[in-house]
Design an enzyme around this catalytic site. Structure first.
Site, PDB file in Angstrom:
ATOM      1  N   TYR A 174     -15.231   1.414   9.267  1.00  0.00           N
ATOM      2  CA  TYR A 174     -13.812   1.766   9.382  1.00  0.00           C
ATOM      3  C   TYR A 174     -13.501   2.330  10.763  1.00  0.00           C
ATOM      4  CZ  TYR A 174      -9.275   3.860   8.207  1.00  0.00           C
ATOM      5  OH  TYR A 174      -7.938   4.196   8.175  1.00  0.00           O
ATOM      6  N   THR A 220      -6.398  -3.451  -1.992  1.00  0.00           N
ATOM      7  CA  THR A 220      -6.237  -2.029  -2.298  1.00  0.00           C
ATOM      8  C   THR A 220      -4.776  -1.662  -2.518  1.00  0.00           C
ATOM      9  OG1 THR A 220      -6.131  -1.422   0.058  1.00  0.00           O
ATOM     10  CG2 THR A 220      -8.295  -1.380  -0.991  1.00  0.00           C
ATOM     11  N   LYS A 245       3.040 -12.158  19.791  1.00  0.00           N
ATOM     12  CA  LYS A 245       3.163 -12.803  21.105  1.00  0.00           C
ATOM     13  C   LYS A 245       3.999 -14.082  20.995  1.00  0.00           C
ATOM     14  CE  LYS A 245       0.253 -14.832  24.750  1.00  0.00           C
ATOM     15  NZ  LYS A 245       0.473 -16.276  24.465  1.00  0.00           N
ATOM     16  N   GLY A 305       0.814  -1.208   0.000  1.00  0.00           N
ATOM     17  CA  GLY A 305       0.000   0.000   0.000  1.00  0.00           C
ATOM     18  C   GLY A 305       0.848   1.259   0.000  1.00  0.00           C
ATOM     19  N   PHE A 306       0.181   2.392  -0.019  1.00  0.00           N
ATOM     20  CA  PHE A 306       0.856   3.691  -0.014  1.00  0.00           C
ATOM     21  C   PHE A 306       1.801   3.829   1.175  1.00  0.00           C
ATOM     22  CE2 PHE A 306      -0.030   8.196   1.621  1.00  0.00           C
ATOM     23  CZ  PHE A 306       1.123   8.720   1.059  1.00  0.00           C
TER      24      PHE A 306
END
Length: 313
Positions: free
Chosen positions: A147, A37, A107, A12-13
């Protein structure tokens, strides 16, 4: 052996810029992305690097990395309204199941984990500027809730792992960020304005243009994230540029910068769209010795050159 870092959403960006930074710092970088995306072109320049590997994978299903792991940076998620409104279930899953899987991996490996939260946890804020101790004004059943609440749950789950399991965790609340590798079609105001101006189209603003945003250049954000990861502070930290501007003023700035003859046209404001956005970065200054170095104008120059290559080719 070089220390390993896993960056989800690595194509991604933001994820791709983080890959660049950690390779420059001498780490072995594992980028993981389902390319929902993300864009493989963002990391093509890294493919020949022996210290870089790419895993095409959905972290909502499971996450596995062989061998030791120093850090996990969880940046996988649709992040623009056009994406999370189109993919609401995937957005909720990567914020919940994906975060749970990454925390479990951290973890198991004894790794430190940093999650990418967002200024959207503040919703349409009733407090201005937004400080980390503000709990927000979020509509959980509105269109943006998938979101906003995914990120709020992500923060809560991360803090639970920190307090219950003693896991080393970090939470960055990211404000509007821009720079090369942004998608032209992601629906956010900056790429939309620049793309429209370069094409000679009218700029589409939502609302009356009086709502505000604060834009951070990507290099400043990456520096803030790196400092937070290396710090000993476990609470959420705002990383953003407090230089606030109205949407109308920003549109005029883009028209001037591009030399376009475009006008600004106004459409109805989407439901629950924030009216104001400005970070209080006092905490980042105090615990990270961080504040942005780049002005909006300085960051817009390389961003505009990137967009010209994409729009005008």
């Amino acid at each position: 052996m070089k220390k390993k870092v896993l960056i989800t959403g690595g194509a991604g960006f933001l994820g791709s810029h983080l890959c660049d930074r950690f390779l420059a710092e001498g780490y072995h970088v594992i980028a993981m992305d389902n390319l929902l995306t993300g864009d493989i072109s963002n990391i093509e320049h890294l493919m020949g690097n022996k210290d870089f590997e790419f895993h095409h994978h959905d972290v909502s299903k499971y996450v596995h990395v062989a061998g030791d792991l120093e850090y996990v940076l969880h940046f996988a998620s649709p992040a623009s309204p056009i994406d999370y409104l189109k993919m609401p279930i995937q957005t909720m899953k990567v914020g919940s199941l994906g975060t749970h899987n990454c925390l479990g991996l951290a973890k198991d490996k004894g790794a430190r984990m940093l999650i990418a939260s967002t200024s959207e946890v503040y919703g349409d804020p009733l407090v201005h500027p937004q400080k980390e101790d503000y709990w927000g004004n979020v509509n959980p059943v509105g269109p943006r809730g998938v979101y906003d609440e995914a990120k709020r749950f992500q923060e809560a789950l991360t803090m639970a792992y920190h307090t219950y399991h003693g896991l080393e965790t970090r939470i960055v609340r990211i404000f509007n960020t821009f720079g090369p590798r942004m998608r032209l079609d992601d629906g956010r105001v900056l790429p939309a304005f620049i793309s429209q101006a370069l094409r000679g189209e009218d700029l589409t603003a939502f609302g009356d243009g009086s709502q505000t945003r604060s834009f951070t250049y990507v290099d400043d954000l990456v520096e803030g994230i790196y400092r937070l990861l290396k710090s000993d502070y476990a609470g959420p930290v705002n990383i953003g540029n407090p230089d606030e501007i109205t949407i109308k003023e920003f549109g005029e700035e883009i028209i001037k910068l591009t030399g376009s003859k475009s006008k600004i046209i106004y459409k109805d404001l989407p439901k629950d769209d924030p009216k104001q956005r400005k970070p209080d970065i006092s905490l980042a200054k105090e615990v990270l010795d961080w504040e942005p170095k780049y002005t909006r104008g300085e960051g817009l120059k390389p961003t505009l050159e990137y967009f010209k290559e994409k729009v005008l080719k």
